[in-house]
Write a protein that holds these residues in place. Structure first.
Motif, PDB file in Angstrom:
ATOM      1  N   LYS A  44     -16.407 -13.472  -1.593  1.00 20.43           N
ATOM      2  CA  LYS A  44     -16.662 -13.903  -3.447  1.00 20.43           C
ATOM      3  C   LYS A  44     -15.538 -14.487  -4.473  1.00 20.43           C
ATOM      4  O   LYS A  44     -15.829 -14.987  -3.871  1.00 20.43           O
ATOM      5  CB  LYS A  44     -16.353 -11.857  -3.812  1.00 20.43           C
ATOM      6  N   ASN A  52      -4.495  -0.980  -7.320  1.00 21.30           N
ATOM      7  CA  ASN A  52      -5.104  -0.440  -6.868  1.00 21.30           C
ATOM      8  C   ASN A  52      -4.668   0.152  -5.268  1.00 21.30           C
ATOM      9  O   ASN A  52      -5.729   0.454  -3.923  1.00 21.30           O
ATOM     10  CB  ASN A  52      -6.556  -1.614  -6.347  1.00 21.30           C
ATOM     11  N   ARG A  53      -3.532  -0.833  -5.181  1.00 23.69           N
ATOM     12  CA  ARG A  53      -2.910  -0.159  -4.025  1.00 23.69           C
ATOM     13  C   ARG A  53      -2.273   0.990  -3.489  1.00 23.69           C
ATOM     14  O   ARG A  53      -1.910   1.202  -2.214  1.00 23.69           O
ATOM     15  CB  ARG A  53      -2.667  -1.382  -3.293  1.00 23.69           C
ATOM     16  N   GLN A  68     -14.786   6.632  -5.473  1.00 20.94           N
ATOM     17  CA  GLN A  68     -14.578   7.163  -3.971  1.00 20.94           C
ATOM     18  C   GLN A  68     -12.625   7.265  -4.504  1.00 20.94           C
ATOM     19  O   GLN A  68     -13.230   8.699  -4.119  1.00 20.94           O
ATOM     20  CB  GLN A  68     -15.285   6.169  -3.178  1.00 20.94           C
ATOM     21  N   SER A  73     -11.372  -5.222   3.606  1.00 20.63           N
ATOM     22  CA  SER A  73     -10.999  -6.188   1.786  1.00 20.63           C
ATOM     23  C   SER A  73     -10.705  -7.131   2.075  1.00 20.63           C
ATOM     24  O   SER A  73     -11.089  -8.278   1.402  1.00 20.63           O
ATOM     25  CB  SER A  73     -10.199  -5.328   1.093  1.00 20.63           C
ATOM     26  N   GLU A  74     -10.248  -7.996   3.098  1.00 18.76           N
ATOM     27  CA  GLU A  74      -9.643  -9.872   2.766  1.00 18.76           C
ATOM     28  C   GLU A  74     -10.901  -9.876   3.295  1.00 18.76           C
ATOM     29  O   GLU A  74     -11.144 -11.209   3.040  1.00 18.76           O
ATOM     30  CB  GLU A  74      -8.284  -9.536   4.024  1.00 18.76           C
ATOM     31  N   HIS A  83      -3.438  -7.725 -11.796  1.00 16.78           N
ATOM     32  CA  HIS A  83      -4.055  -7.410 -10.250  1.00 16.78           C
ATOM     33  C   HIS A  83      -4.571  -8.522 -10.575  1.00 16.78           C
ATOM     34  O   HIS A  83      -4.687  -8.774  -8.958  1.00 16.78           O
ATOM     35  CB  HIS A  83      -5.265  -6.623 -10.427  1.00 16.78           C
ATOM     36  N   ARG A  91      -8.574  -2.149   4.287  1.00 12.24           N
ATOM     37  CA  ARG A  91      -7.339  -4.091   3.938  1.00 12.24           C
ATOM     38  C   ARG A  91      -7.360  -5.221   5.154  1.00 12.24           C
ATOM     39  O   ARG A  91      -8.044  -6.166   3.951  1.00 12.24           O
ATOM     40  CB  ARG A  91      -5.577  -3.731   4.629  1.00 12.24           C
ATOM     41  N   TYR A 122       0.678  -1.093   0.112  1.00  7.46           N
ATOM     42  CA  TYR A 122       0.140   0.160  -0.391  1.00  7.46           C
ATOM     43  C   TYR A 122       1.169   1.007   0.100  1.00  7.46           C
ATOM     44  O   TYR A 122       2.099   1.282   0.372  1.00  7.46           O
ATOM     45  CB  TYR A 122      -0.969   0.036   1.636  1.00  7.46           C
ATOM     46  N   TRP A 123       0.777   2.410  -0.692  1.00  8.20           N
ATOM     47  CA  TRP A 123       0.568   3.096  -0.268  1.00  8.20           C
ATOM     48  C   TRP A 123      -0.181   4.476   0.109  1.00  8.20           C
ATOM     49  O   TRP A 123      -0.886   4.822   0.027  1.00  8.20           O
ATOM     50  CB  TRP A 123       1.513   3.934  -1.943  1.00  8.20           C
ATOM     51  N   CYS A 143     -12.544  -5.254 -13.822  1.00 10.71           N
ATOM     52  CA  CYS A 143     -13.631  -6.592 -12.761  1.00 10.71           C
ATOM     53  C   CYS A 143     -14.383  -5.988 -12.622  1.00 10.71           C
ATOM     54  O   CYS A 143     -15.451  -5.912 -11.228  1.00 10.71           O
ATOM     55  CB  CYS A 143     -12.542  -6.892 -11.354  1.00 10.71           C
ATOM     56  N   GLU A 174     -14.147  -9.339   2.836  1.00 12.98           N
ATOM     57  CA  GLU A 174     -15.076  -9.174   2.248  1.00 12.98           C
ATOM     58  C   GLU A 174     -14.637 -10.587   0.852  1.00 12.98           C
ATOM     59  O   GLU A 174     -15.496 -10.449   0.070  1.00 12.98           O
ATOM     60  CB  GLU A 174     -15.282  -7.813   1.920  1.00 12.98           C
ATOM     61  N   LYS A 175     -13.067 -10.917   0.461  1.00 13.76           N
ATOM     62  CA  LYS A 175     -12.591 -11.121  -0.719  1.00 13.76           C
ATOM     63  C   LYS A 175     -13.240 -12.821  -0.490  1.00 13.76           C
ATOM     64  O   LYS A 175     -13.454 -13.220  -1.141  1.00 13.76           O
ATOM     65  CB  LYS A 175     -11.380 -10.871  -0.507  1.00 13.76           C
TER      66      LYS A 175
HETATM   67  O1  LP5 Z   1      -5.557  -5.685  -3.355  1.00 10.87           O
HETATM   68  P1  LP5 Z   1      -6.540  -7.016  -3.473  1.00 10.87           P
HETATM   69  O2  LP5 Z   1      -6.206  -7.809  -4.354  1.00 10.87           O
HETATM   70  O3  LP5 Z   1      -6.199  -8.090  -1.934  1.00 10.87           O
HETATM   71  O4  LP5 Z   1      -8.100  -7.040  -3.222  1.00 10.87           O
HETATM   72  C1  LP5 Z   1      -8.586  -6.075  -4.455  1.00 10.87           C
HETATM   73  C2  LP5 Z   1      -9.867  -5.270  -3.217  1.00 10.87           C
HETATM   74  N1  LP5 Z   1      -9.461  -4.381  -2.128  1.00 10.87           N
HETATM   75  C3  LP5 Z   1      -8.531  -3.410  -2.717  1.00 10.87           C
HETATM   76  C4  LP5 Z   1      -8.050  -2.198  -0.824  1.00 10.87           C
HETATM   77  C5  LP5 Z   1      -6.807  -2.905  -0.552  1.00 10.87           C
HETATM   78  O5  LP5 Z   1      -6.545  -4.043  -0.853  1.00 10.87           O
HETATM   79  C6  LP5 Z   1      -6.130  -2.204  -0.387  1.00 10.87           C
HETATM   80  C7  LP5 Z   1      -6.104  -0.708   0.186  1.00 10.87           C
HETATM   81  C8  LP5 Z   1      -5.419  -0.237  -0.355  1.00 10.87           C
HETATM   82  C9  LP5 Z   1      -4.777   0.951  -0.079  1.00 10.87           C
HETATM   83  C10 LP5 Z   1      -5.463   2.283  -0.735  1.00 10.87           C
HETATM   84  C11 LP5 Z   1      -4.489   3.856   0.133  1.00 10.87           C
HETATM   85  C12 LP5 Z   1      -5.304   4.709  -0.075  1.00 10.87           C
HETATM   86  C13 LP5 Z   1      -6.675   3.617   0.243  1.00 10.87           C
HETATM   87  C14 LP5 Z   1      -6.691   4.443   1.455  1.00 10.87           C
HETATM   88  C15 LP5 Z   1      -8.343   4.036   1.755  1.00 10.87           C
HETATM   89  C16 LP5 Z   1      -8.499   4.347   3.461  1.00 10.87           C
HETATM   90  O6  LP5 Z   1      -8.919  -2.266  -3.655  1.00 10.87           O
HETATM   91  C17 LP5 Z   1     -11.154  -6.157  -3.476  1.00 10.87           C
HETATM   92  C18 LP5 Z   1     -11.418  -6.723  -5.173  1.00 10.87           C
HETATM   93  C19 LP5 Z   1     -10.225  -7.127  -5.512  1.00 10.87           C
HETATM   94  O7  LP5 Z   1      -8.872  -6.361  -5.403  1.00 10.87           O
HETATM   95  C20 LP5 Z   1     -10.409  -8.508  -6.687  1.00 10.87           C
HETATM   96  O8  LP5 Z   1     -10.490  -7.434  -7.575  1.00 10.87           O
HETATM   97  O9  LP5 Z   1     -12.485  -7.495  -4.561  1.00 10.87           O
HETATM   98  O10 LP5 Z   1     -11.729  -4.989  -3.584  1.00 10.87           O
HETATM   99  C21 LP5 Z   1     -12.643  -5.229  -1.797  1.00 10.87           C
HETATM  100  O11 LP5 Z   1     -12.248  -6.206  -1.287  1.00 10.87           O
HETATM  101  C22 LP5 Z   1     -13.351  -3.873  -1.547  1.00 10.87           C
HETATM  102  C23 LP5 Z   1     -14.645  -3.429  -1.006  1.00 10.87           C
HETATM  103  O12 LP5 Z   1     -15.569  -4.748  -1.086  1.00 10.87           O
HETATM  104  C24 LP5 Z   1     -15.059  -3.341  -0.129  1.00 10.87           C
HETATM  105  C25 LP5 Z   1     -14.505  -2.161   0.693  1.00 10.87           C
HETATM  106  C26 LP5 Z   1     -15.847  -0.929   1.270  1.00 10.87           C
HETATM  107  C27 LP5 Z   1     -14.676  -0.038   1.845  1.00 10.87           C
HETATM  108  C28 LP5 Z   1     -15.669   1.393   2.002  1.00 10.87           C
HETATM  109  C29 LP5 Z   1     -15.339   2.384   3.656  1.00 10.87           C
HETATM  110  C30 LP5 Z   1     -14.689   3.413   2.281  1.00 10.87           C
HETATM  111  C31 LP5 Z   1     -14.365   4.246   3.258  1.00 10.87           C
HETATM  112  C32 LP5 Z   1     -13.154   5.223   2.615  1.00 10.87           C
HETATM  113  C33 LP5 Z   1     -12.907   5.934   4.025  1.00 10.87           C
HETATM  114  C34 LP5 Z   1     -12.170   6.001   4.741  1.00 10.87           C
END
Ligand code: LP5
Ligand code: MN
Length: 251
Positions: free
Chosen positions: A180, A92-93, A144, A173-174, A208, A170, A57-58, A132, A176-177
């Motif tokens: 899916k 995305n990270r 967002q 996301s882990e 990705h 993170r 992440y960055w 995706c 919710e994945k």
């Molecule tokens: O990266 P990967 O392959 O593991 O998963 C991705 C999708 N997940 C993400 C999240 C990143 O992994 C972790 C965050 C990265 C840091 C970014 C820095 C800046 C952002 C700061 C935010 C506070 O990208 C995952 C996909 C997967 O790829 C496959 O395509 O499924 O998506 C998810 O899991 C997302 C969830 O389904 C939804 C999350 C909703 C969060 C809602 C809160 C929003 C409020 C944000 C403000 C605080």
């Protein structure tokens, strides 16, 4: 564990593509493998393209004071100073990588998607997450956090607070994945076709999904190659292209 960082001989003067390294301080083996890749393989290339998720992440370009970030930045600087062009696309990270990182490393940020001419072929480069589209929760999140105003507000917070919020996302996301399906988290075939029809490339290179492969797509009477790059969790890999074509290479 990554295999030892002994490099396959590089294709000298080639153009290399990597993605999804997910570098972080807590995985030193991959960092060593990456530094060895820069020194032994990328140093002989004409150009290195990083198609997103270089970092786990960055949190912002001000998060560079520690030894881990300094080592990676130093590796890129040495590479770019030696004349190898380094191009970086957001994943995305690590979509918060900005001009500060580019100044420190000599890398050039490129948009997603970007078209390049690759030894006479038209190559379309992308991270892949935008394809995706069946992953509705992710796409909503993506919209967002890719908003400029949202990013400016996020970056205006102290680094420690940003790190905490990222940790929370993170974890979510882990979690919710796990709910899916693999299909939902793969590229959508129609989204790929739409992208290909818009840009008309000979090949598409993206990462990705962490499902390295070479797909041949027949679209509107034309054959298009879709290369999917691998991640660097178990085994580092890269795509090496020259005038004879592209080859997927293991470290
Ligand atoms: O990266 P990967 O392959 O593991 O998963 C991705 C999708 N997940 C993400 C999240 C990143 O992994 C972790 C965050 C990265 C840091 C970014 C820095 C800046 C952002 C700061 C935010 C506070 O990208 C995952 C996909 C997967 O790829 C496959 O395509 O499924 O998506 C998810 O899991 C997302 C969830 O389904 C939804 C999350 C909703 C969060 C809602 C809160 C929003 C409020 C944000 C403000 C605080
Ligand atoms: Mn990704």
């Amino acid at each position: 564990m990554l295999k030892s960082p002994i490099q396959t001989p590089a294709l000298s003067g080639a153009t290399l593509f990597i993605s999804d390294l997910h570098l972080c301080a807590s995985r030193p083996a991959i960092n060593d493998a990456f530094m060895a890749f820069l020194q032994n393989t990328a140093s002989k290339a004409a150009a290195l393209y990083i198609l997103g998720d270089l970092f786990e992440y960055w949190a912002g370009d001000d998060d560079v004071e520690d030894a881990f970030h300094q080592q990676i930045i130093g590796g890129f600087k040495t590479l770019s100073d030696s004349g190898v062009q380094v191009f970086l696309m957001h994943g995305n990270r690590d979509f918060l990588i900005a001009e500060g990182f580019c100044r420190m490393t000599g890398a050039t940020l490129i948009a997603d998607p970007t078209t390049i001419v690759l030894y006479g072929k038209k190559a379309l480069l992308s991270h892949g997450d935008a394809l995706c589209i069946d992953d509705a929760a992710y796409q909503q999140f993506r919209t967002q956090v890719r908003d400029e105003k949202w990013q400016a507000e996020f970056l205006s917070q102290p680094l420690e607070l940003r790190r905490k919020q990222i940790e929370a996302i993170r974890a979510r996301s882990e979690q919710e994945k796990t709910q899916k399906s693999l299909e939902i988290m793969d590229v959508n075939a129609e989204a790929v076709n739409t992208l290909l029809r818009t840009h008309q490339p000979d090949l598409l290179i993206h990462g990705h999904t962490h499902r390295p492969n070479r797909h041949t797509i027949k679209l509107d009477g034309r054959l298009i190659t879709r290369w999917v790059l691998g991640d660097w969790y178990e085994q580092g890999s890269y795509l090496a292209c020259d005038e004879h074509g592209c080859k997927d290479m293991a470290l």
